[in-house]
Structure formats: structure tokens, C-alpha cells
Motif scaffolding. Structure first.
Motif, PDB file in Angstrom:
ATOM      1  N   GLU A 113       0.886  -1.159   0.000  1.00 37.24           N
ATOM      2  CA  GLU A 113       0.000   0.000   0.000  1.00 37.24           C
ATOM      3  C   GLU A 113       0.927   1.211   0.000  1.00 37.24           C
ATOM      4  O   GLU A 113       1.775   1.344   0.889  1.00 37.24           O
ATOM      5  CB  GLU A 113      -0.921   0.009   1.209  1.00 37.24           C
ATOM      6  CG  GLU A 113      -1.923   1.134   1.138  1.00 37.24           C
ATOM      7  CD  GLU A 113      -3.048   0.998   2.150  1.00 37.24           C
ATOM      8  OE1 GLU A 113      -3.770   1.997   2.334  1.00 37.24           O
ATOM      9  OE2 GLU A 113      -3.204  -0.080   2.751  1.00 37.24           O
ATOM     10  N   GLN A 114       0.775   2.067  -1.007  1.00 40.24           N
ATOM     11  CA  GLN A 114       1.718   3.172  -1.189  1.00 40.24           C
ATOM     12  C   GLN A 114       1.025   4.329  -1.897  1.00 40.24           C
ATOM     13  O   GLN A 114       0.114   4.128  -2.695  1.00 40.24           O
ATOM     14  CB  GLN A 114       2.896   2.677  -2.030  1.00 40.24           C
ATOM     15  CG  GLN A 114       3.951   3.710  -2.315  1.00 40.24           C
ATOM     16  CD  GLN A 114       5.114   3.125  -3.113  1.00 40.24           C
ATOM     17  OE1 GLN A 114       5.427   1.953  -3.028  1.00 40.24           O
ATOM     18  NE2 GLN A 114       5.744   3.973  -3.904  1.00 40.24           N
ATOM     19  N   THR A 115       1.491   5.538  -1.621  1.00 39.01           N
ATOM     20  CA  THR A 115       1.009   6.726  -2.328  1.00 39.01           C
ATOM     21  C   THR A 115       1.993   7.058  -3.443  1.00 39.01           C
ATOM     22  O   THR A 115       3.205   7.135  -3.210  1.00 39.01           O
ATOM     23  CB  THR A 115       0.886   7.920  -1.366  1.00 39.01           C
ATOM     24  OG1 THR A 115      -0.060   7.568  -0.342  1.00 39.01           O
ATOM     25  CG2 THR A 115       0.398   9.164  -2.096  1.00 39.01           C
ATOM     26  N   PHE A 116       1.455   7.232  -4.636  1.00 38.55           N
ATOM     27  CA  PHE A 116       2.239   7.588  -5.814  1.00 38.55           C
ATOM     28  C   PHE A 116       1.884   9.018  -6.193  1.00 38.55           C
ATOM     29  O   PHE A 116       0.720   9.422  -6.084  1.00 38.55           O
ATOM     30  CB  PHE A 116       1.929   6.646  -6.979  1.00 38.55           C
ATOM     31  CG  PHE A 116       2.359   5.223  -6.717  1.00 38.55           C
ATOM     32  CD1 PHE A 116       3.583   4.759  -7.175  1.00 38.55           C
ATOM     33  CD2 PHE A 116       1.546   4.354  -6.000  1.00 38.55           C
ATOM     34  CE1 PHE A 116       3.988   3.451  -6.931  1.00 38.55           C
ATOM     35  CE2 PHE A 116       1.943   3.055  -5.753  1.00 38.55           C
ATOM     36  CZ  PHE A 116       3.170   2.598  -6.214  1.00 38.55           C
ATOM     37  N   GLN A 117       2.870   9.771  -6.656  1.00 37.90           N
ATOM     38  CA  GLN A 117       2.660  11.184  -6.968  1.00 37.90           C
ATOM     39  C   GLN A 117       3.327  11.548  -8.282  1.00 37.90           C
ATOM     40  O   GLN A 117       4.392  11.035  -8.617  1.00 37.90           O
ATOM     41  CB  GLN A 117       3.259  12.038  -5.850  1.00 37.90           C
ATOM     42  CG  GLN A 117       3.217  13.526  -6.124  1.00 37.90           C
ATOM     43  CD  GLN A 117       3.793  14.319  -4.970  1.00 37.90           C
ATOM     44  OE1 GLN A 117       3.352  14.162  -3.846  1.00 37.90           O
ATOM     45  NE2 GLN A 117       4.755  15.179  -5.255  1.00 37.90           N
ATOM     46  N   SER A 118       2.688  12.463  -9.007  1.00 32.59           N
ATOM     47  CA  SER A 118       3.289  13.033 -10.208  1.00 32.59           C
ATOM     48  C   SER A 118       2.796  14.470 -10.328  1.00 32.59           C
ATOM     49  O   SER A 118       1.775  14.846  -9.731  1.00 32.59           O
ATOM     50  CB  SER A 118       2.901  12.225 -11.445  1.00 32.59           C
ATOM     51  OG  SER A 118       3.526  12.751 -12.597  1.00 32.59           O
ATOM     52  N   ASN A 119       3.528  15.270 -11.102  1.00 38.16           N
ATOM     53  CA  ASN A 119       3.101  16.652 -11.295  1.00 38.16           C
ATOM     54  C   ASN A 119       3.469  17.128 -12.688  1.00 38.16           C
ATOM     55  O   ASN A 119       4.248  16.486 -13.389  1.00 38.16           O
ATOM     56  CB  ASN A 119       3.689  17.569 -10.217  1.00 38.16           C
ATOM     57  CG  ASN A 119       5.188  17.518 -10.188  1.00 38.16           C
ATOM     58  OD1 ASN A 119       5.859  17.769 -11.170  1.00 38.16           O
ATOM     59  ND2 ASN A 119       5.737  17.178  -9.034  1.00 38.16           N
ATOM     60  N   ALA A 120       2.885  18.247 -13.058  1.00 34.78           N
ATOM     61  CA  ALA A 120       3.168  18.892 -14.339  1.00 34.78           C
ATOM     62  C   ALA A 120       3.070  20.394 -14.145  1.00 34.78           C
ATOM     63  O   ALA A 120       2.251  20.882 -13.358  1.00 34.78           O
ATOM     64  CB  ALA A 120       2.184  18.438 -15.410  1.00 34.78           C
ATOM     65  N   ASP A 121       3.918  21.106 -14.856  1.00 34.87           N
ATOM     66  CA  ASP A 121       3.922  22.566 -14.793  1.00 34.87           C
ATOM     67  C   ASP A 121       3.181  23.143 -15.993  1.00 34.87           C
ATOM     68  O   ASP A 121       3.275  22.611 -17.110  1.00 34.87           O
ATOM     69  CB  ASP A 121       5.355  23.092 -14.770  1.00 34.87           C
ATOM     70  CG  ASP A 121       6.064  22.759 -13.466  1.00 34.87           C
ATOM     71  OD1 ASP A 121       5.380  22.428 -12.483  1.00 34.87           O
ATOM     72  OD2 ASP A 121       7.302  22.823 -13.443  1.00 34.87           O
ATOM     73  N   PHE A 122       2.472  24.237 -15.738  1.00 38.45           N
ATOM     74  CA  PHE A 122       1.693  24.919 -16.769  1.00 38.45           C
ATOM     75  C   PHE A 122       2.021  26.402 -16.731  1.00 38.45           C
ATOM     76  O   PHE A 122       2.334  26.948 -15.670  1.00 38.45           O
ATOM     77  CB  PHE A 122       0.187  24.717 -16.524  1.00 38.45           C
ATOM     78  CG  PHE A 122      -0.237  23.276 -16.643  1.00 38.45           C
ATOM     79  CD1 PHE A 122      -0.557  22.742 -17.873  1.00 38.45           C
ATOM     80  CD2 PHE A 122      -0.306  22.462 -15.516  1.00 38.45           C
ATOM     81  CE1 PHE A 122      -0.937  21.410 -17.987  1.00 38.45           C
ATOM     82  CE2 PHE A 122      -0.678  21.138 -15.617  1.00 38.45           C
ATOM     83  CZ  PHE A 122      -0.996  20.606 -16.855  1.00 38.45           C
ATOM     84  N   PRO A 123       1.909  27.076 -17.874  1.00 37.82           N
ATOM     85  CA  PRO A 123       2.138  28.528 -17.873  1.00 37.82           C
ATOM     86  C   PRO A 123       1.168  29.214 -16.916  1.00 37.82           C
ATOM     87  O   PRO A 123       0.048  28.748 -16.694  1.00 37.82           O
ATOM     88  CB  PRO A 123       1.852  28.946 -19.314  1.00 37.82           C
ATOM     89  CG  PRO A 123       1.790  27.691 -20.115  1.00 37.82           C
ATOM     90  CD  PRO A 123       1.521  26.564 -19.175  1.00 37.82           C
ATOM     91  N   ALA A 124       1.610  30.328 -16.374  1.00 38.87           N
ATOM     92  CA  ALA A 124       0.777  31.079 -15.428  1.00 38.87           C
ATOM     93  C   ALA A 124      -0.542  31.504 -16.058  1.00 38.87           C
ATOM     94  O   ALA A 124      -1.531  31.725 -15.355  1.00 38.87           O
ATOM     95  CB  ALA A 124       1.538  32.295 -14.922  1.00 38.87           C
ATOM     96  N   SER A 125      -0.589  31.573 -17.377  1.00 36.55           N
ATOM     97  CA  SER A 125      -1.823  31.970 -18.059  1.00 36.55           C
ATOM     98  C   SER A 125      -2.912  30.897 -17.978  1.00 36.55           C
ATOM     99  O   SER A 125      -4.084  31.183 -18.218  1.00 36.55           O
ATOM    100  CB  SER A 125      -1.536  32.288 -19.530  1.00 36.55           C
ATOM    101  OG  SER A 125      -0.992  31.143 -20.170  1.00 36.55           O
ATOM    102  N   ARG A 126      -2.539  29.673 -17.604  1.00 36.15           N
ATOM    103  CA  ARG A 126      -3.529  28.586 -17.468  1.00 36.15           C
ATOM    104  C   ARG A 126      -3.979  28.512 -16.022  1.00 36.15           C
ATOM    105  O   ARG A 126      -3.177  28.308 -15.120  1.00 36.15           O
ATOM    106  CB  ARG A 126      -2.938  27.235 -17.876  1.00 36.15           C
ATOM    107  CG  ARG A 126      -2.407  27.167 -19.256  1.00 36.15           C
ATOM    108  CD  ARG A 126      -3.180  26.456 -20.329  1.00 36.15           C
ATOM    109  NE  ARG A 126      -4.241  25.563 -20.058  1.00 36.15           N
ATOM    110  CZ  ARG A 126      -4.251  24.280 -20.428  1.00 36.15           C
ATOM    111  NH1 ARG A 126      -3.206  23.737 -20.994  1.00 36.15           N
ATOM    112  NH2 ARG A 126      -5.312  23.550 -20.213  1.00 36.15           N
ATOM    113  N   ASP A 127      -5.273  28.642 -15.796  1.00 36.43           N
ATOM    114  CA  ASP A 127      -5.800  28.516 -14.438  1.00 36.43           C
ATOM    115  C   ASP A 127      -6.380  27.116 -14.247  1.00 36.43           C
ATOM    116  O   ASP A 127      -6.451  26.316 -15.182  1.00 36.43           O
ATOM    117  CB  ASP A 127      -6.820  29.616 -14.142  1.00 36.43           C
ATOM    118  CG  ASP A 127      -8.062  29.537 -15.022  1.00 36.43           C
ATOM    119  OD1 ASP A 127      -8.199  28.569 -15.818  1.00 36.43           O
ATOM    120  OD2 ASP A 127      -8.901  30.445 -14.930  1.00 36.43           O
TER     121      ASP A 127
END
Length: 157
Positions: A113-127
Motif C-alpha cells: 500500500e503506497q502513495t504515488f505522486q506526479s506533477n506537471a507545470d503549466f504557464p501562469a496563463s492557465r488557471d
């Protein structure tokens, strides 16, 4: 190659006795995120395992069993820039965390049992509204989590 570990060219390391898989719907327990996030993640999860293994998908009680929940869906500034006398977001980051419970009915020593994480960056113009309304925006983030779960569970990486 007698006596060697089980190997396949897809990178999996699945015991030949394992024939089936069951994947329960991942619940969205995060405070925000698109309404279809749980369904989208679950379907992508199933598709990935079906494309990359020969396991038969069962509604429940498979030799390999997955269940879990989306525990975080956060959108926040990741880099601050200064324009004149005003600090503002230069980049916004979407971070998704999914808690996964894996059960191997044939070899309980493989359970986790584990927590997996990922992320992505977006331009500041994207809300956040534009990210949530664009299903392709979260595709890579979710795919990274699914790949990490796949590698931990059946590729033994």
C-alpha cells in the motif's frame, strides 16, 4: 534459460500462475479536481495493464488486485516572478497523489500500500478551470502514476 526468473519483453515479471487482474474504481477523495477524474484514472489504469500484460480483467477477486483513492489534486504556483513591484506566479504546478493498495493473491509477500505522486507545470496563463476542462492536460500526470504502479507491481522495479 532454465532456472532463470520469469521475463517478458514488455518488462513484466509475472509468475505464470497469475492469470487474472481486478481493478476497482479509484475514488476521488481529493477536495478538488474534475468530476470525471476518478473514472478517467480507473479506465486509463485498466487500459494500461491490459495493453502491457496478458492478464484477463475480472470485476473482482483477480490473482492481482488493485484498489485505492485519489488523495490529492493540487494546483499552486511553483515559481514566483516579479513584474514591477508585484509578485506573481510564473509557473503553476498540478500535483496528483494516488494511494494504491495492491494484493497479489498468489504471493502475498508482493502486497503493498503506497502513495504515488506526479506533477506537471503549466504557464501562469492557465488557471485550474482551464486545466480541469482539458482532459489532455492531466494525461501525462496520470500516466506517470500508472506507470509507477505498473513498475512496482508487475515489473518489480
Amino acid at each position: 534459460m532454465g532456472g532463470c526468473k520469469i521475463y517478458s519483453f514488455s518488462g513484466t515479471n509475472i509468475d505464470p500462475a497469475v492469470k487474472t487482474i481486478s481493478i476497482q474504481t479509484f475514488q476521488n477523495n481529493a477536495n478538488n479536481g474534475p468530476s470525471a477524474l476518478a473514472q478517467s484514472f480507473t479506465e486509463n489504469f485498466k487500459d494500461y495493464f491490459q495493453r502491457n500484460t496478458t492478464l484477463k480483467l475480472l470485476p473482482r477477486d483477480g490473482d492481482l488486485q488493485f484498489e485505492g483513492q485519489i488523495v490529492a489534486y493540487d494546483f499552486a504556483p511553483a515559481a514566483i516572478t516579479r513584474e514591477g513591484n508585484v509578485d506573481q506566479a510564473g509557473v503553476n504546478r498540478l500535483t496528483v497523489q494516488v494511494r494504491v493498495r495492491f494484493t497479489n493473491a498468489r504471493d502475498p509477500k508482493q502486497d503493498f500500500e503506497q502513495t504515488f505522486q506526479s506533477n506537471a507545470d503549466f504557464p501562469a496563463s492557465r488557471d485550474i478551470a482551464s486545466i480541469n476542462s482539458d482532459p489532455t492536460a492531466t494525461r501525462d500526470v496520470l500516466r506517470n502514476i500508472i506507470t509507477d504502479v505498473f513498475n512496482k507491481s508487475v515489473a518489480n522495479w
